[in-house]
Design a protein around this motif. Sequence first.
Motif, mmCIF file in Angstrom:
data_model
loop_
_atom_site.group_PDB
_atom_site.id
_atom_site.type_symbol
_atom_site.label_atom_id
_atom_site.label_comp_id
_atom_site.label_asym_id
_atom_site.label_seq_id
_atom_site.Cartn_x
_atom_site.Cartn_y
_atom_site.Cartn_z
ATOM 1 N N ILE A 1 0.841 -1.203 0.000
ATOM 2 C CA ILE A 1 0.000 0.000 0.000
ATOM 3 C C ILE A 1 0.874 1.249 0.000
ATOM 4 C CG2 ILE A 1 -1.633 1.330 1.389
ATOM 5 C CD1 ILE A 1 -2.894 -1.301 2.254
ATOM 6 N N ALA A 2 2.038 1.169 0.646
ATOM 7 C CA ALA A 2 2.944 2.317 0.706
ATOM 8 C C ALA A 2 3.319 2.816 -0.678
ATOM 9 C CB ALA A 2 4.205 1.941 1.487
ATOM 10 N N ASP A 3 3.300 1.927 -1.672
ATOM 11 C CA ASP A 3 3.652 2.325 -3.035
ATOM 12 C C ASP A 3 2.626 3.260 -3.662
ATOM 13 O OD1 ASP A 3 5.943 0.710 -2.967
ATOM 14 O OD2 ASP A 3 4.802 -1.055 -3.615
ATOM 15 N N LEU A 4 1.470 3.420 -3.020
ATOM 16 C CA LEU A 4 0.413 4.268 -3.564
ATOM 17 C C LEU A 4 0.347 5.637 -2.894
ATOM 18 C CD1 LEU A 4 -2.460 1.598 -3.712
ATOM 19 C CD2 LEU A 4 -0.837 2.223 -5.516
ATOM 20 N N ARG A 5 1.198 5.875 -1.908
ATOM 21 C CA ARG A 5 1.065 7.093 -1.103
ATOM 22 C C ARG A 5 1.317 8.370 -1.884
ATOM 23 N NH1 ARG A 5 4.202 4.313 3.877
ATOM 24 N NH2 ARG A 5 2.403 3.222 4.806
ATOM 25 N N GLY A 6 2.092 8.311 -2.945
ATOM 26 C CA GLY A 6 2.380 9.519 -3.695
ATOM 27 C C GLY A 6 1.415 9.798 -4.827
ATOM 28 N N ASP B 1 2.081 7.620 6.844
ATOM 29 C CA ASP B 1 3.310 8.357 6.565
ATOM 30 C C ASP B 1 2.955 9.810 6.250
ATOM 31 O OD1 ASP B 1 5.676 9.457 5.695
ATOM 32 O OD2 ASP B 1 6.142 7.870 4.242
ATOM 33 N N ALA B 2 3.192 10.680 7.196
ATOM 34 C CA ALA B 2 2.792 12.081 7.039
ATOM 35 C C ALA B 2 3.553 12.794 5.924
ATOM 36 C CB ALA B 2 2.998 12.828 8.358
ATOM 37 N N GLU B 3 4.668 12.242 5.496
ATOM 38 C CA GLU B 3 5.473 12.884 4.463
ATOM 39 C C GLU B 3 4.998 12.565 3.055
ATOM 40 O OE1 GLU B 3 7.828 15.090 5.260
ATOM 41 O OE2 GLU B 3 7.177 14.723 7.329
ATOM 42 N N ARG B 4 4.279 11.458 2.887
ATOM 43 C CA ARG B 4 3.828 11.043 1.556
ATOM 44 C C ARG B 4 2.355 10.677 1.641
ATOM 45 N NH1 ARG B 4 5.843 6.342 -0.043
ATOM 46 N NH2 ARG B 4 5.586 6.777 -2.259
ATOM 47 N N LEU B 5 1.512 11.550 1.142
ATOM 48 C CA LEU B 5 0.076 11.346 1.245
ATOM 49 C C LEU B 5 -0.600 11.643 -0.095
ATOM 50 C CD1 LEU B 5 -0.553 13.153 4.650
ATOM 51 C CD2 LEU B 5 -0.717 10.684 4.249
ATOM 52 N N PRO B 6 -1.671 10.939 -0.416
ATOM 53 C CA PRO B 6 -2.425 11.271 -1.632
ATOM 54 C C PRO B 6 -3.179 12.575 -1.430
ATOM 55 C CG PRO B 6 -3.596 9.627 -0.363
ATOM 56 C CD PRO B 6 -2.279 9.833 0.335
ATOM 57 N N ARG B 7 -3.611 13.165 -2.536
ATOM 58 C CA ARG B 7 -4.408 14.398 -2.458
ATOM 59 C C ARG B 7 -5.854 14.097 -2.091
ATOM 60 N NH1 ARG B 7 -4.261 19.534 -4.335
ATOM 61 N NH2 ARG B 7 -6.243 20.487 -4.931
ATOM 62 N N VAL B 8 -6.387 12.998 -2.643
ATOM 63 C CA VAL B 8 -7.788 12.638 -2.453
ATOM 64 C C VAL B 8 -7.892 11.145 -2.182
ATOM 65 C CG1 VAL B 8 -10.088 12.561 -3.528
ATOM 66 C CG2 VAL B 8 -8.539 14.467 -4.053
ATOM 67 N N VAL B 9 -8.763 10.772 -1.260
ATOM 68 C CA VAL B 9 -9.131 9.372 -1.042
ATOM 69 C C VAL B 9 -10.611 9.229 -1.366
ATOM 70 C CG1 VAL B 9 -9.468 7.535 0.669
ATOM 71 C CG2 VAL B 9 -7.365 8.897 0.693
ATOM 72 N N VAL B 10 -10.930 8.240 -2.196
ATOM 73 C CA VAL B 10 -12.318 7.959 -2.559
ATOM 74 C C VAL B 10 -12.625 6.533 -2.128
ATOM 75 C CG1 VAL B 10 -14.019 7.826 -4.414
ATOM 76 C CG2 VAL B 10 -12.131 9.465 -4.578
ATOM 77 N N ASP B 11 -13.567 6.379 -1.205
ATOM 78 C CA ASP B 11 -13.927 5.028 -0.756
ATOM 79 C C ASP B 11 -15.241 4.598 -1.380
ATOM 80 O OD1 ASP B 11 -13.773 2.593 0.782
ATOM 81 O OD2 ASP B 11 -15.477 3.414 1.883
ATOM 82 N N CYS B 12 -15.202 3.469 -2.089
ATOM 83 C CA CYS B 12 -16.389 2.949 -2.780
ATOM 84 C C CYS B 12 -17.013 1.769 -2.038
ATOM 85 C CB CYS B 12 -16.025 2.525 -4.207
ATOM 86 S SG CYS B 12 -15.464 3.894 -5.239
ATOM 87 N N SER B 13 -16.490 1.439 -0.870
ATOM 88 C CA SER B 13 -16.987 0.295 -0.111
ATOM 89 C C SER B 13 -18.329 0.606 0.541
ATOM 90 C CB SER B 13 -15.980 -0.084 0.992
ATOM 91 O OG SER B 13 -14.656 -0.036 0.528
ATOM 92 N N THR B 14 -19.013 -0.447 0.978
ATOM 93 C CA THR B 14 -20.212 -0.275 1.797
ATOM 94 C C THR B 14 -19.807 -0.514 3.240
ATOM 95 O OG1 THR B 14 -21.666 -1.024 0.021
ATOM 96 C CG2 THR B 14 -22.565 -1.064 2.247
ATOM 97 N N GLU C 1 -7.595 15.760 9.068
ATOM 98 C CA GLU C 1 -6.452 16.066 9.934
ATOM 99 C C GLU C 1 -5.147 16.135 9.143
ATOM 100 O OE1 GLU C 1 -4.128 13.924 13.678
ATOM 101 O OE2 GLU C 1 -6.167 13.323 13.164
ATOM 102 N N ARG C 2 -5.066 15.347 8.072
ATOM 103 C CA ARG C 2 -3.848 15.286 7.267
ATOM 104 C C ARG C 2 -3.920 16.167 6.024
ATOM 105 N NH1 ARG C 2 -4.791 10.789 10.009
ATOM 106 N NH2 ARG C 2 -3.112 9.356 10.632
ATOM 107 N N GLY C 3 -5.008 16.907 5.863
ATOM 108 C CA GLY C 3 -5.140 17.778 4.714
ATOM 109 C C GLY C 3 -5.512 17.058 3.433
ATOM 110 N N ILE C 4 -6.159 15.894 3.568
ATOM 111 C CA ILE C 4 -6.570 15.091 2.420
ATOM 112 C C ILE C 4 -8.072 15.223 2.241
ATOM 113 C CG2 ILE C 4 -6.683 12.747 1.466
ATOM 114 C CD1 ILE C 4 -4.355 12.047 3.389
ATOM 115 N N ALA C 5 -8.517 15.409 1.013
ATOM 116 C CA ALA C 5 -9.951 15.433 0.732
ATOM 117 C C ALA C 5 -10.476 14.004 0.697
ATOM 118 C CB ALA C 5 -10.218 16.119 -0.592
#
Length: 317
Positions: free
Chosen positions: A59-64, A91-104, A119-123
Amino acid sequence: MTDESVTTAPRVGWIGCGRMGFAMARRLARAGVDVSAWNRTRSKAEPLTADGATVVDAIADLRGHDVVFTMVSTSQDLLQVLLGDDGLLVDAERLPRVVVDCSTVSTEASEQVRAACVERGIAFLASPVSGNGKVVKAGKLSLVASGPEETFEQVAPLLRHIGRHVTYVGEGDLARLVKICHNLFLGVVTQSMAEITVLAEKGGVPRAAFLDFLNNSVMGSVFTRYKSPAFVHLDYTPTFTPLLLRKDFDLGLAAARAHDVPMPIAAATAQLVQSSVGSGRVTEDFAILLDLQAQASGLELKPEDAQVDDGLAEEQP
């Protein structure tokens, strides 16, 4: 990173390649989106490489990445992949801009994740879906979304690659309530469909003939049509299991209590869904509600050799 990066050529991460997640990620990849996917069992994600996607080991490979989608089975799974020891957001140094959850998932889990993102500045956008893997392949998936409207507008082009229709319902986690209401109706309609089909057959009408009439009447729907082959052929290859449906009824009835809404039909259906789980047939499709209804009615079902159009011819994006 600018706002445009989300809408023009975003780097997309994908977490969860089960039946639904795989089909959804494939539609993005086939639409030319730069997709990197992770799944707990890597081999399930590997076929995505044939469509141009990249499969990563952690999962860490997706942080950027610009936008990361999640499509997992339970609330606990969502918390684990995002906030667990090796989660996306640790990892506070490498975060995505947006997280979209499609789960139920539950509104409580969604709120926890949303708070962690803020809290981390992510939409964060909640965008659960209506359909199964075959519906995704046919290009007929529907999505509902809630969260910051600006974020929705940025991510909407990606969502429209995945499904044919996307509805924005407002801020916060309103999309969760919409999806829970949807799945309560899914269970109620399937149980009702089982009851009337068994009544017709016990009175002497072949299932295929009855469902052909139903599907071409004002009472037919996209759902009754694509569930008809399972009912006619008694093919219970899983698209959605009784365990998953029971989870959604638990969530739905809990929401009803929280909002003081009586739901007598949903409550009765929940007990029948529980009976399907109690039968031990938890790896089959929830269409086994038909079998249970037939057994309760003293009717022995046999597969019918009839062609049935499910209305879901596969559509390429």
